[in-house]
Design a protein around this motif. Structure first.
Motif, PDB file in Angstrom:
ATOM      1  N   GLY A  28      22.869 -23.537 -64.775  1.00  0.00           N
ATOM      2  CA  GLY A  28      23.269 -24.000 -63.458  1.00  0.00           C
ATOM      3  C   GLY A  28      22.623 -25.314 -63.061  1.00  0.00           C
ATOM      4  O   GLY A  28      22.018 -26.020 -63.873  1.00  0.00           O
ATOM      5  N   GLY A  29      22.721 -25.630 -61.746  1.00  0.00           N
ATOM      6  CA  GLY A  29      22.333 -26.933 -61.262  1.00  0.00           C
ATOM      7  C   GLY A  29      20.900 -27.070 -60.790  1.00  0.00           C
ATOM      8  O   GLY A  29      20.542 -28.107 -60.214  1.00  0.00           O
ATOM      9  N   TYR A  30      20.062 -26.050 -61.023  1.00  0.00           N
ATOM     10  CA  TYR A  30      18.700 -26.115 -60.477  1.00  0.00           C
ATOM     11  C   TYR A  30      17.950 -27.343 -60.980  1.00  0.00           C
ATOM     12  O   TYR A  30      17.336 -28.078 -60.187  1.00  0.00           O
ATOM     13  CB  TYR A  30      17.936 -24.839 -60.836  1.00  0.00           C
ATOM     14  N   GLU A  31      17.999 -27.604 -62.279  1.00  0.00           N
ATOM     15  CA  GLU A  31      17.211 -28.703 -62.837  1.00  0.00           C
ATOM     16  C   GLU A  31      17.721 -30.058 -62.380  1.00  0.00           C
ATOM     17  O   GLU A  31      16.936 -30.914 -61.949  1.00  0.00           O
ATOM     18  CB  GLU A  31      17.208 -28.633 -64.361  1.00  0.00           C
ATOM     19  N   ILE A  32      19.038 -30.300 -62.458  1.00  0.00           N
ATOM     20  CA  ILE A  32      19.558 -31.618 -62.098  1.00  0.00           C
ATOM     21  C   ILE A  32      19.375 -31.897 -60.611  1.00  0.00           C
ATOM     22  O   ILE A  32      19.001 -33.007 -60.217  1.00  0.00           O
ATOM     23  CB  ILE A  32      21.039 -31.763 -62.508  1.00  0.00           C
ATOM     24  N   VAL A  33      19.593 -30.899 -59.769  1.00  0.00           N
ATOM     25  CA  VAL A  33      19.446 -31.120 -58.327  1.00  0.00           C
ATOM     26  C   VAL A  33      17.975 -31.339 -57.974  1.00  0.00           C
ATOM     27  O   VAL A  33      17.649 -32.225 -57.169  1.00  0.00           O
ATOM     28  CB  VAL A  33      20.046 -29.941 -57.539  1.00  0.00           C
ATOM     29  N   ASN A  34      17.081 -30.573 -58.574  1.00  0.00           N
ATOM     30  CA  ASN A  34      15.659 -30.795 -58.336  1.00  0.00           C
ATOM     31  C   ASN A  34      15.225 -32.188 -58.768  1.00  0.00           C
ATOM     32  O   ASN A  34      14.426 -32.850 -58.095  1.00  0.00           O
ATOM     33  CB  ASN A  34      14.817 -29.747 -59.074  1.00  0.00           C
ATOM     34  N   ALA A  35      15.751 -32.659 -59.883  1.00  0.00           N
ATOM     35  CA  ALA A  35      15.417 -34.001 -60.354  1.00  0.00           C
ATOM     36  C   ALA A  35      15.918 -35.059 -59.379  1.00  0.00           C
ATOM     37  O   ALA A  35      15.218 -36.059 -59.112  1.00  0.00           O
ATOM     38  CB  ALA A  35      16.007 -34.225 -61.735  1.00  0.00           C
ATOM     39  N   MET A  36      17.104 -34.850 -58.832  1.00  0.00           N
ATOM     40  CA  MET A  36      17.626 -35.788 -57.840  1.00  0.00           C
ATOM     41  C   MET A  36      16.772 -35.773 -56.577  1.00  0.00           C
ATOM     42  O   MET A  36      16.452 -36.840 -56.013  1.00  0.00           O
ATOM     43  CB  MET A  36      19.076 -35.429 -57.500  1.00  0.00           C
ATOM     44  N   LEU A  37      16.400 -34.576 -56.132  1.00  0.00           N
ATOM     45  CA  LEU A  37      15.547 -34.474 -54.937  1.00  0.00           C
ATOM     46  C   LEU A  37      14.230 -35.212 -55.142  1.00  0.00           C
ATOM     47  O   LEU A  37      13.766 -35.957 -54.270  1.00  0.00           O
ATOM     48  CB  LEU A  37      15.288 -33.002 -54.617  1.00  0.00           C
ATOM     49  N   LYS A  38      13.629 -35.005 -56.303  1.00  0.00           N
ATOM     50  CA  LYS A  38      12.349 -35.663 -56.597  1.00  0.00           C
ATOM     51  C   LYS A  38      12.507 -37.172 -56.605  1.00  0.00           C
ATOM     52  O   LYS A  38      11.679 -37.913 -56.056  1.00  0.00           O
ATOM     53  CB  LYS A  38      11.820 -35.179 -57.942  1.00  0.00           C
ATOM     54  N   GLU A  39      13.586 -37.665 -57.212  1.00  0.00           N
ATOM     55  CA  GLU A  39      13.849 -39.100 -57.261  1.00  0.00           C
ATOM     56  C   GLU A  39      14.036 -39.672 -55.852  1.00  0.00           C
ATOM     57  O   GLU A  39      13.667 -40.820 -55.582  1.00  0.00           O
ATOM     58  CB  GLU A  39      15.105 -39.358 -58.103  1.00  0.00           C
ATOM     59  N   LEU A  40      14.546 -38.856 -54.948  1.00  0.00           N
ATOM     60  CA  LEU A  40      14.783 -39.289 -53.573  1.00  0.00           C
ATOM     61  C   LEU A  40      13.593 -39.019 -52.652  1.00  0.00           C
ATOM     62  O   LEU A  40      13.671 -39.270 -51.445  1.00  0.00           O
ATOM     63  CB  LEU A  40      16.022 -38.578 -53.015  1.00  0.00           C
ATOM     64  N   GLY A  41      12.493 -38.506 -53.221  1.00  0.00           N
ATOM     65  CA  GLY A  41      11.299 -38.243 -52.436  1.00  0.00           C
ATOM     66  C   GLY A  41      11.406 -37.011 -51.569  1.00  0.00           C
ATOM     67  O   GLY A  41      10.758 -36.924 -50.523  1.00  0.00           O
ATOM     68  N   LEU A  42      12.222 -36.041 -51.999  1.00  0.00           N
ATOM     69  CA  LEU A  42      12.425 -34.814 -51.239  1.00  0.00           C
ATOM     70  C   LEU A  42      11.927 -33.609 -52.034  1.00  0.00           C
ATOM     71  O   LEU A  42      11.823 -33.657 -53.263  1.00  0.00           O
ATOM     72  CB  LEU A  42      13.916 -34.631 -50.917  1.00  0.00           C
ATOM     73  N   SER A  43      11.649 -32.525 -51.337  1.00  0.00           N
ATOM     74  CA  SER A  43      11.213 -31.294 -51.985  1.00  0.00           C
ATOM     75  C   SER A  43      12.409 -30.371 -52.203  1.00  0.00           C
ATOM     76  O   SER A  43      13.504 -30.595 -51.654  1.00  0.00           O
ATOM     77  CB  SER A  43      10.176 -30.580 -51.123  1.00  0.00           C
ATOM     78  N   SER A  44      12.192 -29.295 -52.953  1.00  0.00           N
ATOM     79  CA  SER A  44      13.265 -28.335 -53.225  1.00  0.00           C
ATOM     80  C   SER A  44      13.782 -27.683 -51.952  1.00  0.00           C
ATOM     81  O   SER A  44      14.945 -27.260 -51.890  1.00  0.00           O
ATOM     82  CB  SER A  44      12.770 -27.250 -54.182  1.00  0.00           C
ATOM     83  N   SER A  45      12.949 -27.600 -50.944  1.00  0.00           N
ATOM     84  CA  SER A  45      13.366 -26.975 -49.689  1.00  0.00           C
ATOM     85  C   SER A  45      14.198 -27.910 -48.818  1.00  0.00           C
ATOM     86  O   SER A  45      14.680 -27.512 -47.757  1.00  0.00           O
ATOM     87  CB  SER A  45      12.129 -26.518 -48.902  1.00  0.00           C
ATOM     88  N   GLN A  46      14.361 -29.158 -49.259  1.00  0.00           N
ATOM     89  CA  GLN A  46      15.095 -30.147 -48.459  1.00  0.00           C
ATOM     90  C   GLN A  46      16.463 -30.481 -49.055  1.00  0.00           C
ATOM     91  O   GLN A  46      17.023 -31.537 -48.775  1.00  0.00           O
ATOM     92  CB  GLN A  46      14.261 -31.421 -48.329  1.00  0.00           C
ATOM     93  N   ALA A  47      17.021 -29.576 -49.836  1.00  0.00           N
ATOM     94  CA  ALA A  47      18.298 -29.852 -50.497  1.00  0.00           C
ATOM     95  C   ALA A  47      19.405 -30.183 -49.503  1.00  0.00           C
ATOM     96  O   ALA A  47      20.328 -30.944 -49.806  1.00  0.00           O
ATOM     97  CB  ALA A  47      18.697 -28.662 -51.357  1.00  0.00           C
ATOM     98  N   GLU A  48      19.323 -29.607 -48.317  1.00  0.00           N
ATOM     99  CA  GLU A  48      20.369 -29.847 -47.319  1.00  0.00           C
ATOM    100  C   GLU A  48      20.483 -31.322 -46.951  1.00  0.00           C
ATOM    101  O   GLU A  48      21.536 -31.787 -46.523  1.00  0.00           O
ATOM    102  CB  GLU A  48      20.103 -28.999 -46.084  1.00  0.00           C
ATOM    103  N   LYS A  49      19.401 -32.070 -47.122  1.00  0.00           N
ATOM    104  CA  LYS A  49      19.430 -33.495 -46.805  1.00  0.00           C
ATOM    105  C   LYS A  49      20.373 -34.271 -47.728  1.00  0.00           C
ATOM    106  O   LYS A  49      20.814 -35.377 -47.400  1.00  0.00           O
ATOM    107  CB  LYS A  49      18.012 -34.085 -46.880  1.00  0.00           C
ATOM    108  N   LEU A  50      20.692 -33.675 -48.891  1.00  0.00           N
ATOM    109  CA  LEU A  50      21.631 -34.335 -49.793  1.00  0.00           C
ATOM    110  C   LEU A  50      23.018 -34.467 -49.168  1.00  0.00           C
ATOM    111  O   LEU A  50      23.834 -35.278 -49.618  1.00  0.00           O
ATOM    112  CB  LEU A  50      21.734 -33.555 -51.106  1.00  0.00           C
ATOM    113  N   GLU A  51      23.284 -33.692 -48.136  1.00  0.00           N
ATOM    114  CA  GLU A  51      24.582 -33.760 -47.466  1.00  0.00           C
ATOM    115  C   GLU A  51      24.762 -35.054 -46.679  1.00  0.00           C
ATOM    116  O   GLU A  51      25.898 -35.496 -46.463  1.00  0.00           O
ATOM    117  CB  GLU A  51      24.753 -32.578 -46.516  1.00  0.00           C
ATOM    118  N   THR A  52      23.683 -35.657 -46.250  1.00  0.00           N
ATOM    119  CA  THR A  52      23.785 -36.806 -45.343  1.00  0.00           C
ATOM    120  C   THR A  52      23.279 -38.116 -45.944  1.00  0.00           C
ATOM    121  O   THR A  52      23.456 -39.169 -45.344  1.00  0.00           O
ATOM    122  CB  THR A  52      23.004 -36.518 -44.052  1.00  0.00           C
TER     123      THR A  52
END
Length: 519
Positions: A240-264
């Motif tokens: 699934g997408g856990y690894e790729i999404v976590n990598a994107m969050l990290k690149e954007l300076g966000l934590s795993s708990s902030q995935a909702e910010k990817l919407e905006t």
């Protein structure tokens, strides 16, 4: 002969969301950019919010943004339109000859290619539906939907609302088909006679829709052009997408708990992050999205998971072109090559298999130059044959197989390339200069176009100017060869393709011939 245009006297058409106003050009009513759904980022589509007044359907709608900017290239082979883009891209276009609710005309829905990452409903000049509508007396619809990470990225580990984000692009197409079912009658179409037609990624999307229970009953026939996946070109994801999404969050300076910010986050920023982190994950065969993922909604590619029972009841027309990936300039003039030069070039590719490969090639394609073996496609021809056999095993609906093998008046007889058949099937060779061959184009275009129209009408592509074209059976695999001479050949390339797979010719299909010969 002059053209005619009307706008003021064209009647408004009522849809579920409100009235739309198009225009009339040369006896074809045209409606562009009609919204069929709306969606929040990464989430399932919803019915479009009704509008007040009249929607002006005279401009094409936005296309989905890309992960990288398009660069005009190869426009003589595949002429394009470059259009405005936004992720709010759920819109469709309609061409119809009458606005009569009792018209009951067959409906052909065009689904664009670009794998699952790019493309749009109007990307290619040849996608225009006017001629298909005018000469085929059908209603034509083309659809935009979400692609790449907007349409196919699994965020389900980060929230229930993302449960089907990995297949949001497919869900958009289902929403479009629901819109067509509920509204197309007002445009003269028959909601009980809908044919899906798609090329490359569009063909793959149609196979995907056949594997989605919620799409059952929304379409009734399927035409898949140069677009069947067997898991080789686009492997089906195993995680699934856990690894790729976590990598994107990290690149954007966000934590795993902030995935909702990817919407905006602005799409451009999101795409940059994805483009930076995805190659490393893809290199180790990890999931990076940009293709559908099997789940309870979408049950997987037919050649991997098998056809669902309902899919077996849908008539299928499937095929490919001779030289799918032969886009690059041909680094030789095949009309002037000596036999020694041909043998040397084939030997580089096929090694000890060269003589037998050439023998089988000349048997399968007696009218082709021997050097054309270098560009022979197996990436889509083999899966197309496999899909036809698999569908025929269901014995519930007919399966027809074709191959487009035309040589073009370009670079000394260039073999048919990916997308080169589209203008013929759409009756749009007048829009694509390279397709025009004196004494050939008009007849071939009519043969191919009428095959599509007859299939859309009754599930059978046979018509009076083609030789008899039988469906694929458990014993026989008739292939209609579309060329200067149209003919049916049975099981003609089995030996050739089997040996091809045994040879050392497992080349990158996107490698240029010049690079390969040098290699």
């Amino acid at each position: 002969m002059g053209h005619t245009f009307q706008y003021d006297d064209v009647p408004e058409v009522m849809t579920e969301a409100g009235k739309v106003h198009g225009y009339l050009f040369d006896d074809v009513y045209i409606f562009k950019g009609i919204p069929y759904a709306q969606a929040k980022r990464f989430q399932m589509p919803e019915k479009v919010t009704p509008w007040e007044g009249v929607f002006d359907a005279c401009s094409y709608g936005f296309a989905c943004p890309l992960l990288a900017e398009s660069i005009p290239n190869g426009e003589l082979l595949v002429p394009h339109r470059y259009w405005a883009r936004t992720e709010h891209c759920q819109n469709l276009n309609i061409w119809t000859k009458e606005l009569e609710p009792n018209g009951k005309k067959p409906v052909i829905v065009w689904i664009h290619g670009g794998a699952f990452s790019a493309g749009s409903s109007i990307e290619q000049i040849a996608f225009d539906g006017s001629n298909m509508c005018k000469y085929g007396d059908v209603v034509v619809v083309s659809v935009n939907h979400r692609v790449n990470i907007l349409g196919y990225l699994d965020l389900s580990p980060f929230g229930e609302k993302y449960y089907n984000s990995a297949n949001a692009g497919h869900a958009d197409l289902v929403a479009a088909l629901r819109w067509i079912r509920d509204n197309i009658q007002a445009f003269g179409g028959d909601p009980d006679n809908v044919t899906l037609m798609g090329q490359s990624g569009g063909g793959m999307k149609i196979a995907g829709l056949m594997q989605i229970p919620s799409a059952d009953g929304l379409f009734h026939k399927a035409i898949m052009m140069s677009g069947v996946s067997d898991g080789m070109l686009l492997p089906e994801p195993t995680d699934g997408g856990y690894e790729i999404v976590n990598a994107m969050l990290k690149e954007l300076g966000l934590s795993s708990s902030q995935a909702e910010k990817l919407e905006t986050i602005p799409y451009e920023t999101l795409a940059q992050a994805y483009n930076k982190v995805s190659p490393a994950i893809a290199k180790k065969n990890g999931y990076v999205g940009c293709s559908p993922m099997p789940n309870d909604y979408y049950l997987g590619e037919p050649l991997i998971t098998g056809f669902r029972d309902h899919a077996k009841t849908i008539p299928v027309l499937v095929g490919s072109v001779f030289g799918e990936f032969a886009f690059e300039p041909t680094p030789y003039n095949k009309q002037k090559l000596s036999e020694d030069e041909v043998n040397k070039m084939l030997g580089i590719r096929f090694g000890k298999y060269t003589d037998k490969m050439l023998e089988l090639f000349q048997k399968a394609y007696p009218d082709k130059a021997s050097i054309d073996l270098l560009v022979l496609d197996r990436i889509f021809r083999i899966p197309a044959k496999a899909l036809a056999r698999l569908h025929a095993q269901g014995e519930k609906a007919a399966t027809y197989l074709y191959e487009f093998t035309l040589d073009f008046p370009y670079q000394h007889g260039k073999s048919a390339w990916h997308c080169s058949d589209i203008p013929f099937f759409f009756h749009n060779t007048d829009k694509v200069e390279v397709c025009n061959i004196e004494g050939v184009t008009e007849k071939l275009e009519e043969n191919m176009f009428q095959a599509v129209i007859h299939f859309a009408r009754k599930g059978d592509p046979n018509h009076e100017t083609l030789p008899e074209w039988n469906p694929v059976t458990l014993q026989n695999e008739p292939t209609m060869i579309f060329d200067r001479k149209c003919e049916v050949r049975n099981n003609f390339d089995d030996e050739l393709l089997n040996l091809y797979n045994q040879s050392n010719a497992l080349v990158n299909p996107l490698l240029s011939l010049e690079e390969e010969i040098q290699y």
